[in-house]
Every structure is written in C-alpha cells, then in structure tokens.
Design an enzyme around this catalytic site. Structure first.
Site, PDB file in Angstrom:
ATOM      1  CG  ASP A   1      -2.026   0.999   1.182  1.00 46.91           C
ATOM      2  OD1 ASP A   1      -2.983   0.864   0.391  1.00 46.91           O
ATOM      3  OD2 ASP A   1      -1.912   1.965   1.951  1.00 46.91           O
TER       4      ASP A   1
ATOM      5  CE1 TYR B   1      -3.979   7.820   0.867  1.00 48.15           C
ATOM      6  CE2 TYR B   1      -3.645   7.895   3.232  1.00 48.15           C
ATOM      7  CZ  TYR B   1      -3.847   7.175   2.077  1.00 48.15           C
ATOM      8  OH  TYR B   1      -3.917   5.807   2.114  1.00 48.15           O
TER       9      TYR B   1
ATOM     10  CG  HIS C   1      -5.674  -3.237  -0.584  1.00 50.90           C
ATOM     11  ND1 HIS C   1      -5.021  -2.680  -1.679  1.00 50.90           N
ATOM     12  CD2 HIS C   1      -5.240  -2.537   0.503  1.00 50.90           C
ATOM     13  CE1 HIS C   1      -4.242  -1.690  -1.271  1.00 50.90           C
ATOM     14  NE2 HIS C   1      -4.350  -1.588   0.039  1.00 50.90           N
TER      15      HIS C   1
END
Length: 419
Positions: A232, A340, A396
């Site tokens: 990730d 982010y 995922h």
C-alpha cells in the site's frame, strides 16, 4: 505518542543529498529524471604547435532564458491551479458522502457516541514475543524516534517491511514469523504512526523526508543494503526509494501498491480508478477526515478491516484492536492522513524507469486498485527485472489474507540470495 516540533521539519534532507554511501544514487536519479548531462569542456586544438584555441561558448543572458521559460512556467502554474481546484471541489463532494455514512453509524449505534473511545492498554497480540523484540531507533537526519519490531538477528540480510494505511508493524506478523529463520526481519511503524514520533505539520510528510527516513533506518540498523518488502503506501514509497537510493536496495517485494507517477498517469486515463481512490480527495481537507474516521468508535476504520467482501478474512477481535489501539490515542490519526495531504504537491509527476529486481503481487479482487495498474507498471520496467503475479481470489490485504501464497513466491524469488 511523541509529538515532533517544527524544528524537525526544518532539518529536512533532500533526497538528492545522500551521504557518501549513496553517492551513486544522486547521479542515477538525475539521469532518470530527464536531466541533461553537464556540458563538455571547451575543445582545444590537436596541433600542439598552434596557438589557436577554440573560443569558449558564451552563455545566454539570464533575462533571455527567463523570458523563454516564462510561458512554460505559467502553463504549469495554471495546470496546477486547475488541478487543485478540481481536487478540492471533489473533496467537498466526497466529504458529504462520508459524512452521511458516519452520521448513519452514529444514529444506528448511539451508545458508541460521537467520538472514538480511547484504548487505555494495548491488546495481548501486540506483545506476542514470537514476533520479535520491540525497539526504537533515532533517525540521523531528522532526530525522530521510530518504533520497530526486530527478529532473527543472524548473519542473513536485512529484510525491511514498510506498512500501508490504516495499518502498522503488526500487518507483517505472518512474515515476521516466516522469514526470521534466514533474515534479520524488521517491521517499522512509519513516521506519524504511534508509537513512532508524529510531527503535526503537513510539511513534515513530504516524499523526500519519508524517503530519507527509510535511508536512515537501513543505515541506522548497521546495513548498507536491504530486501525491501512493502504494501500500500509503503509500496509507493519503496518504488521511489529504489529510484533515488538504488545502492541501498538489493531486491524488492511490492504488494498492492503502484509507483506514484504510474498511478497518476493511469488515473488520468481511467476514471474508474479515481472512483476507487475517492478517499484520497477527502483526506485533502483539514481536521474533518480525522473526525469522520473516529465517529461511532472508529466504525469506518472497523469496516475497512472487517468488511465481508473487502476486509481481512478471519481477523480476530484482538487483531482488530491491534490496529485500533494506536489510532484511538488523541491526535494519532493526523500523522497518517498527512501522507495523503502531500499527494498533489508535485503534480504532474515525471514517469521514471524502474530497474531494481522486483517481485510484485496483486490481488485479483483488490477493491482500491485496478488490475490494469499491473500492466502499466510493467511498461516502465527494464526488461527482465520484474516478476509479477495476480493472486486469484485475493483482495488488497495479501500479507494478511493470503500469507502462504505470498511466502511461496518470496522464497522462490530470494532463493539465490540464500544459496
């Protein structure tokens, strides 16, 4: 959680200014970034008896260079302004949707309250001695203290694990047990993830600082290179690290995570990927994402881990608490979300050539990343350096949902190092 001061950010080290161990990475990153080579020295006559010398080239006046570059600079600024306007407009729309979801949780479960319940003691699985020893490392460049779990201090190579969001070192529990017999396995809590230090400022989570952290971890542990295993967000950082610090990476194992430039390029042409990554836009806003994630005792986070189709299968209540424990501490969601908040800082990114020998694993049913990214990544690789596999039926969370399959691919990929 230890809070970092703004002085920590002011000591940031540029990626290109690596210490002598990584001096070759600076030159390589310049070439990969499309920089022009330095001009050759003025040529001299081969006739030693002649006094004639080729005249030196006169540099173009600075104001002329500025005038020629002005249209390009203006276009780039306008493009970035347009992109950021669209980003924040989308962020407001996504925020409305997530607000409705979070408020629905509050109304359906009013006893949980409007805030997340702080966990006062860590769950037992975080103290499992079979996973390794808990340690702290002070980074040379920033002075931050990072927490890590270490096992298998034999003569084998360093295997460094980088986790994603919303995770921590515990995401690698299966791999820590599997590979400690032949490697020195180290799983870190990245900057911003408690109990590692977590500066509050957004500028403390730029890519160059995060890559410098990885470099300082490897060197601080006493190694000159490592096998870098990532998932990730950790995968996105690992790709960049292999470009700018190639001498520190012997092999890479990347799980469910694309290079930033490839992800950006792919998303522009595939709107479906943008919809899957809608949470990135929400995280551009201040304070609201932290509030929404904590409502109804972190129900949105719980759903991410325990969703029937997209969550981690067979996750026990204790393992769920292992992820929620640190996030439940006051202010501990801000650091991870700040990753982010720097995503669009360098838009657009220039595609880079990838050359580190890499094993890449992808989930067939990954809810956040499309399979088309696998082919897109392969187009940016030096031929023969990438081994990629799409795992049938997996999502995922491959390191936790399909550890046996992942281990089989890793042992085969690393066999020659063991020999």
């Amino acid at each position: 959680m230890r809070g970092g001061s703004s002085s920590i950010c002011s000591s940031r080290a540029s990626v290109s200014s690596a210490d002598p161990v990584n001096s070759d990475s600076k030159v390589e990153s310049q070439n990969k970034g499309g920089g022009l080579p330095a001009p050759a020295p003025p040529a001299q006559s081969s006739d030693h008896g002649s006094s004639g010398v080729v005249p030196e080239r006169k540099d173009m006046p600075e104001f002329v260079v500025t005038a020629l570059l002005a249209p390009s600079r203006l276009s780039l600024r306008l493009l970035r302004a347009l992109v950021m306007s669209l980003v924040y407009l989308t962020a407001l729309v996504v925020a409305f949707v997530y607000s409705c979801i979070a408020l629905t949780h509050v109304m359906c479960h009013p006893r949980r309250g409007c805030c997340g319940r702080q966990r006062l003691s860590p769950p037992e699985c975080l103290r499992d001695p079979t996973l390794g020893e808990h340690c702290f490392l002070t980074l040379k460049s920033s002075g931050l203290r990072l927490h890590y779990v270490s096992a298998g201090r034999g003569s084998g190579p360093l295997m460094l694990f980088l986790h994603g969001f919303p995770e921590n070192w515990f995401s690698w529990r299966y791999q820590l047990r599997e590979f400690q017999s032949h490697f020195h396995v180290v799983a870190v809590d990245m900057r911003g993830y408690s109990p590692s230090d977590a500066p509050k400022e957004v500028d403390c989570y730029t890519i160059d600082l995060l890559l410098t952290d990885i470099k300082d971890i490897i060197l601080g542990l006493g190694y000159s290179k490592c096998i870098l295993v990532s998932h990730d967000w950790g995968a996105s950082l690992a790709w960049e690290f292999s470009i700018y610090f190639p001498s520190l990476v012997e092999r890479m194992v990347v799980v469910s995570g694309p290079p930033m430039s490839v992800f950006q390029e792919y998303s522009i042409h595939h709107i479906g990927q943008i919809f899957r990554s809608n949470y990135i836009f929400l995280f551009q806003l201040p304070w609201l994402p932290e509030k929404l994630l904590s409502l109804s005792d972190f129900q949105i986070l719980k759903d991410i881990f325990t969703h029937r189709k997209n969550g981690i299968p067979r996750l026990t209540p204790c393992e769920l608490e292992a992820f929620l424990y640190h996030f439940s501490q006051p202010g501990c969601l801000t650091g991870p979300i700040n990753y982010y908040r720097n995503v669009f800082r360098n838009f657009p990114l220039e595609p880079k050539k990838l050359s580190t020998p890499t094993l890449m694993l992808w989930g067939e049913k990954d809810f956040s990343l499309q399979q088309g990214l696998v082919e897109a990544i392969g187009r940016h690789f030096v031929p023969g350096r990438l081994e990629s596999h799409i795992l049938p039926g997996s999502g995922h969370w491959i390191p936790q949902s399909h550890p046996q399959e992942m281990h089989q691919y890793m042992w085969a990929f690393l066999q020659d190092l063991l020999d």
